[in-house]
Design an enzyme around this catalytic site. Sequence first.
Site, PDB file in Angstrom:
ATOM      1  N   LEU A  66      -0.136   6.235   8.238  1.00  0.00           N
ATOM      2  CA  LEU A  66       0.842   5.565   7.382  1.00  0.00           C
ATOM      3  C   LEU A  66       0.327   5.454   5.947  1.00  0.00           C
ATOM      4  O   LEU A  66      -0.878   5.570   5.695  1.00  0.00           O
ATOM      5  CB  LEU A  66       1.160   4.187   7.960  1.00  0.00           C
ATOM      6  N   PRO A  67       1.232   5.208   4.993  1.00  0.00           N
ATOM      7  CA  PRO A  67       0.837   5.277   3.580  1.00  0.00           C
ATOM      8  C   PRO A  67      -0.138   4.197   3.104  1.00  0.00           C
ATOM      9  O   PRO A  67      -1.022   4.482   2.290  1.00  0.00           O
ATOM     10  CB  PRO A  67       2.180   5.147   2.842  1.00  0.00           C
ATOM     11  N   THR A  95      -5.557   5.543   5.273  1.00  0.00           N
ATOM     12  CA  THR A  95      -6.487   5.031   4.268  1.00  0.00           C
ATOM     13  C   THR A  95      -5.844   3.797   3.644  1.00  0.00           C
ATOM     14  O   THR A  95      -4.902   3.905   2.862  1.00  0.00           O
ATOM     15  CB  THR A  95      -6.773   6.087   3.192  1.00  0.00           C
ATOM     16  N   LYS A 171     -14.622   6.399   3.959  1.00  0.00           N
ATOM     17  CA  LYS A 171     -13.542   7.220   3.426  1.00  0.00           C
ATOM     18  C   LYS A 171     -13.401   7.025   1.919  1.00  0.00           C
ATOM     19  O   LYS A 171     -13.223   7.998   1.164  1.00  0.00           O
ATOM     20  CB  LYS A 171     -12.232   6.872   4.132  1.00  0.00           C
ATOM     21  N   LYS A 240      -4.253   5.890  -5.873  1.00  0.00           N
ATOM     22  CA  LYS A 240      -4.270   4.772  -4.930  1.00  0.00           C
ATOM     23  C   LYS A 240      -5.647   4.626  -4.296  1.00  0.00           C
ATOM     24  O   LYS A 240      -6.207   3.519  -4.221  1.00  0.00           O
ATOM     25  CB  LYS A 240      -3.221   4.986  -3.842  1.00  0.00           C
TER      26      LYS A 240
END
Length: 291
Positions: A66-67, A95, A171, A240
């Site tokens: 998911l975003p 992430t 990450k 982001k």
Amino acid sequence: MKRPNHYGFIGLGRMGGPMAANLAKAGFAPAVFDKAGAAERAPPGSEAAASVAGIAGRCDAIFLSLPAGPDVHAVLTEIAAAKPRRATTVIDLSTIGIPAAEEAARRAAAAGLGWLDAPVSGGRAGAIAATIAVMCAGPRALVEAHRPAFAAMAKNVFHVGEHAGQGQALKLLNNFLSATATAATAEALLFGRAQGLDLKTMLEVVNVSTGASAASQGKYVRNVLPGTFDSGFGADQMAKDQALYREALARAGTAGAIGNDVAQLWQDAARALGAGDHTRVFEFLATPRKS
């Protein structure tokens, strides 16, 4: 009544679609759902579900792709509230940053759900080829229980720690290195071009020299040199991730001068490029800007 599926997959976008497809190719027959259109996006070998609750009622373990953190929290709330609920484990491939992952793990535990913080790296091409890396944080036994499913989607599966948020930390630092190399390579090549050097020649030399990176050897050869700018990862997505890294640096209190500068550069690039491919940072930096 639909038969139970061992795995569910929620989020069939840029990365999730190929990962779910590889899970299906390996014979896991996942049940899948995506709010943008589950039936239309469902890969061959999977079964489209009508809702998040439909996944939770049919599957033992659920992958999320998911975003952002709020999306993960919202879906987790739906999973926890599903009646009946078969799901016992949620594996988040998204992430979302460290605090969001820690909060998700707390909410999952309160609902009696196992949780793995398991972001991935390798881009859309890696997701399609099943060569991505997965950075799993959570109980080792839970990682091992799902290793066959991970292996269907990824070439490299790492258990990086016992606590949610540690996968996100790895990450974010990886994406910081990638973002830095991508922007720095653009700057270096633009300097060389101003000296009359050929872009292809510069890449050939750099890529067998000490300046080589995954960016110069991959993105710049595949996506920048031919002018296709089609890596499949948006400038807004890179911005982001760098914002999440900058926030994490501030909380950690570790050295962050480079991280802050890189985050600002990508924020500026995203304003100009939006969802355009992040490799267009080469064009962004080539355009004179007002000081």
